[in-house]
Design a protein around this motif. Structure first.
Motif, PDB file in Angstrom:
ATOM      1  N   THR A  94      -7.048   5.410  -3.817  1.00 36.85           N
ATOM      2  CA  THR A  94      -5.721   5.511  -4.425  1.00 36.85           C
ATOM      3  C   THR A  94      -5.412   4.181  -5.104  1.00 36.85           C
ATOM      4  O   THR A  94      -5.944   3.136  -4.735  1.00 36.85           O
ATOM      5  N   GLY A  95      -4.565   4.235  -6.115  1.00 36.14           N
ATOM      6  CA  GLY A  95      -4.240   3.020  -6.867  1.00 36.14           C
ATOM      7  C   GLY A  95      -5.421   2.530  -7.681  1.00 36.14           C
ATOM      8  O   GLY A  95      -5.597   1.333  -7.884  1.00 36.14           O
ATOM      9  N   ALA A  96      -6.239   3.466  -8.169  1.00 38.86           N
ATOM     10  CA  ALA A  96      -7.516   3.132  -8.808  1.00 38.86           C
ATOM     11  C   ALA A  96      -7.403   2.635 -10.243  1.00 38.86           C
ATOM     12  O   ALA A  96      -8.391   2.209 -10.822  1.00 38.86           O
ATOM     13  N   ALA A  97      -6.228   2.661 -10.836  1.00 35.95           N
ATOM     14  CA  ALA A  97      -6.101   2.309 -12.256  1.00 35.95           C
ATOM     15  C   ALA A  97      -6.067   0.812 -12.518  1.00 35.95           C
ATOM     16  O   ALA A  97      -6.479   0.370 -13.580  1.00 35.95           O
ATOM     17  N   ARG A  98      -5.591   0.043 -11.562  1.00 35.62           N
ATOM     18  CA  ARG A  98      -5.374  -1.384 -11.817  1.00 35.62           C
ATOM     19  C   ARG A  98      -5.720  -2.233 -10.604  1.00 35.62           C
ATOM     20  O   ARG A  98      -5.859  -1.737  -9.498  1.00 35.62           O
ATOM     21  N   VAL A 118     -13.471   9.458  -6.265  1.00 32.97           N
ATOM     22  CA  VAL A 118     -12.256  10.179  -6.609  1.00 32.97           C
ATOM     23  C   VAL A 118     -11.232   9.090  -6.910  1.00 32.97           C
ATOM     24  O   VAL A 118     -10.770   8.397  -6.001  1.00 32.97           O
ATOM     25  N   ALA A 119     -10.924   8.906  -8.193  1.00 31.21           N
ATOM     26  CA  ALA A 119     -10.053   7.817  -8.644  1.00 31.21           C
ATOM     27  C   ALA A 119      -8.643   8.366  -8.832  1.00 31.21           C
ATOM     28  O   ALA A 119      -8.350   9.039  -9.819  1.00 31.21           O
ATOM     29  N   MET A 120      -7.780   8.066  -7.866  1.00 34.83           N
ATOM     30  CA  MET A 120      -6.409   8.580  -7.883  1.00 34.83           C
ATOM     31  C   MET A 120      -5.440   7.477  -8.273  1.00 34.83           C
ATOM     32  O   MET A 120      -5.530   6.359  -7.783  1.00 34.83           O
ATOM     33  N   ASP A 121      -4.512   7.825  -9.167  1.00 35.07           N
ATOM     34  CA  ASP A 121      -3.461   6.891  -9.547  1.00 35.07           C
ATOM     35  C   ASP A 121      -2.344   7.670 -10.205  1.00 35.07           C
ATOM     36  O   ASP A 121      -2.596   8.689 -10.849  1.00 35.07           O
ATOM     37  N   LEU A 122      -1.143   7.184 -10.055  1.00 35.90           N
ATOM     38  CA  LEU A 122       0.022   7.825 -10.666  1.00 35.90           C
ATOM     39  C   LEU A 122       0.061   7.609 -12.170  1.00 35.90           C
ATOM     40  O   LEU A 122       0.606   8.410 -12.910  1.00 35.90           O
ATOM     41  N   SER A 123      -0.550   6.551 -12.644  1.00 35.05           N
ATOM     42  CA  SER A 123      -0.377   6.162 -14.048  1.00 35.05           C
ATOM     43  C   SER A 123      -1.630   6.350 -14.904  1.00 35.05           C
ATOM     44  O   SER A 123      -1.926   5.530 -15.757  1.00 35.05           O
ATOM     45  N   TRP A 124      -2.372   7.423 -14.696  1.00 33.85           N
ATOM     46  CA  TRP A 124      -3.567   7.633 -15.509  1.00 33.85           C
ATOM     47  C   TRP A 124      -3.256   7.998 -16.947  1.00 33.85           C
ATOM     48  O   TRP A 124      -4.118   7.890 -17.809  1.00 33.85           O
ATOM     49  N   GLU A 125      -2.060   8.442 -17.203  1.00 35.63           N
ATOM     50  CA  GLU A 125      -1.726   8.799 -18.577  1.00 35.63           C
ATOM     51  C   GLU A 125      -1.837   7.558 -19.456  1.00 35.63           C
ATOM     52  O   GLU A 125      -1.349   6.492 -19.085  1.00 35.63           O
ATOM     53  N   PRO A 126      -2.462   7.680 -20.634  1.00 35.79           N
ATOM     54  CA  PRO A 126      -2.638   6.504 -21.498  1.00 35.79           C
ATOM     55  C   PRO A 126      -1.335   5.775 -21.822  1.00 35.79           C
ATOM     56  O   PRO A 126      -1.342   4.559 -21.993  1.00 35.79           O
ATOM     57  N   ILE A 164     -10.034   4.633   0.587  1.00 31.20           N
ATOM     58  CA  ILE A 164      -9.337   3.358   0.409  1.00 31.20           C
ATOM     59  C   ILE A 164      -7.915   3.658  -0.035  1.00 31.20           C
ATOM     60  O   ILE A 164      -7.690   4.167  -1.135  1.00 31.20           O
ATOM     61  N   ASN A 165      -6.958   3.386   0.840  1.00 31.81           N
ATOM     62  CA  ASN A 165      -5.535   3.510   0.540  1.00 31.81           C
ATOM     63  C   ASN A 165      -5.095   2.214  -0.128  1.00 31.81           C
ATOM     64  O   ASN A 165      -4.873   1.206   0.538  1.00 31.81           O
ATOM     65  N   ASP A 166      -4.995   2.231  -1.457  1.00 34.52           N
ATOM     66  CA  ASP A 166      -4.622   1.024  -2.189  1.00 34.52           C
ATOM     67  C   ASP A 166      -3.352   1.214  -3.021  1.00 34.52           C
ATOM     68  O   ASP A 166      -2.834   0.257  -3.567  1.00 34.52           O
ATOM     69  N   ALA A 167      -2.861   2.444  -3.131  1.00 37.14           N
ATOM     70  CA  ALA A 167      -1.643   2.686  -3.910  1.00 37.14           C
ATOM     71  C   ALA A 167      -0.459   2.024  -3.218  1.00 37.14           C
ATOM     72  O   ALA A 167      -0.363   2.016  -1.992  1.00 37.14           O
ATOM     73  N   ALA A 168       0.430   1.456  -4.011  1.00 37.89           N
ATOM     74  CA  ALA A 168       1.611   0.814  -3.438  1.00 37.89           C
ATOM     75  C   ALA A 168       2.726   0.763  -4.467  1.00 37.89           C
ATOM     76  O   ALA A 168       2.479   0.672  -5.660  1.00 37.89           O
ATOM     77  N   MET A 169       3.932   0.834  -3.977  1.00 37.71           N
ATOM     78  CA  MET A 169       5.098   0.568  -4.812  1.00 37.71           C
ATOM     79  C   MET A 169       5.459  -0.882  -4.569  1.00 37.71           C
ATOM     80  O   MET A 169       5.708  -1.297  -3.439  1.00 37.71           O
ATOM     81  N   ARG A 170       5.433  -1.643  -5.629  1.00 39.67           N
ATOM     82  CA  ARG A 170       5.717  -3.064  -5.523  1.00 39.67           C
ATOM     83  C   ARG A 170       7.202  -3.315  -5.744  1.00 39.67           C
ATOM     84  O   ARG A 170       7.881  -2.553  -6.421  1.00 39.67           O
ATOM     85  N   SER A 171       7.667  -4.415  -5.198  1.00 41.90           N
ATOM     86  CA  SER A 171       9.082  -4.740  -5.370  1.00 41.90           C
ATOM     87  C   SER A 171       9.430  -4.910  -6.841  1.00 41.90           C
ATOM     88  O   SER A 171      10.545  -4.621  -7.256  1.00 41.90           O
ATOM     89  N   ARG A 172       8.467  -5.344  -7.658  1.00 40.41           N
ATOM     90  CA  ARG A 172       8.772  -5.500  -9.085  1.00 40.41           C
ATOM     91  C   ARG A 172       9.019  -4.160  -9.763  1.00 40.41           C
ATOM     92  O   ARG A 172       9.633  -4.098 -10.812  1.00 40.41           O
ATOM     93  N   ASN A 173       8.530  -3.056  -9.162  1.00 40.26           N
ATOM     94  CA  ASN A 173       8.851  -1.734  -9.694  1.00 40.26           C
ATOM     95  C   ASN A 173      10.302  -1.360  -9.402  1.00 40.26           C
ATOM     96  O   ASN A 173      10.920  -0.620 -10.167  1.00 40.26           O
ATOM     97  N   LEU A 174      10.807  -1.851  -8.296  1.00 38.46           N
ATOM     98  CA  LEU A 174      12.185  -1.540  -7.909  1.00 38.46           C
ATOM     99  C   LEU A 174      13.203  -2.475  -8.542  1.00 38.46           C
ATOM    100  O   LEU A 174      14.342  -2.087  -8.793  1.00 38.46           O
TER     101      LEU A 174
END
Length: 160
Positions: free
Chosen positions: A12-16, A34-42, A94-104
């Motif tokens: 997870t969080g595979a985009a960056r 299996v590359a999972m990420d919320l932001s795969w859209e170009p 690998i659980n790597d996805a996270a919401m960072r404080s800078r997103n909030l």
């Protein structure tokens, strides 16, 4: 031959960032990812390099790219089902996805505790804690069945 050759790795969080580094490293060792990420859209990428990375992954038979919000059960089920349909197992998660404080709290990513709202903490825990739990509940099943596998959960202080 690498001991990772042919192993199935869900990330997870595979985009960056670290997720991208994990993805590239496992692929270089011959794993299937299996590359999972919320932001795969170009449109979610900030550079042409990001878009080229996505294009490379999409053209690789050893990769399943899934737009996945780890707090969304339907998207998690779709990623898990795609993995099982193509490869029938999972060896590493690998659980790597996270919401960072800078997103909030853009643009600085900082807020004093007294300035935060309950909704901020709920949103962050939905991804950083419960999202990792939701992912693990699914992707650990094949590992339990074969009594083999590894799970790694990553968190940075920027997500706290």
């Amino acid at each position: 031959m690498s001991e990772l050759e042919g192993k199935v790795v869900a990330i997870t969080g595979a985009a960056r960032g670290m997720g991208r580094a994990f993805t590239e490293a496992y692929l270089n060792e011959g794993a299937k990812v299996v590359a999972m990420d919320l932001s795969w859209e170009p449109t979610g990428f900030s550079t042409d390099n990001d878009a080229a990375y996505l294009k490379d992954l999409q053209s690789n038979d050893n990769v399943i790219v899934c737009t996945t919000d780890v707090s969304n059960d339907e998207q998690l089920d779709a990623a898990f089902d795609a993995m099982m349909a193509k490869w029938g197992t999972c060896d590493v998660l690998i659980n790597d996805a996270a919401m960072r404080s800078r997103n909030l709290y853009p643009p600085t990513g900082r807020a004093l505790t007294l300035d935060t709202k309950d909704e901020d903490w709920t949103a962050m825990f939905a991804v950083n804690v419960f999202g990792a739990l939701k992912v693990t509940r699914r992707f650990v099943k094949p590992m339990i069945a074969k009594k083999s596998g590894s799970i790694m959960s990553v968190i940075s202080s920027g997500a706290l």
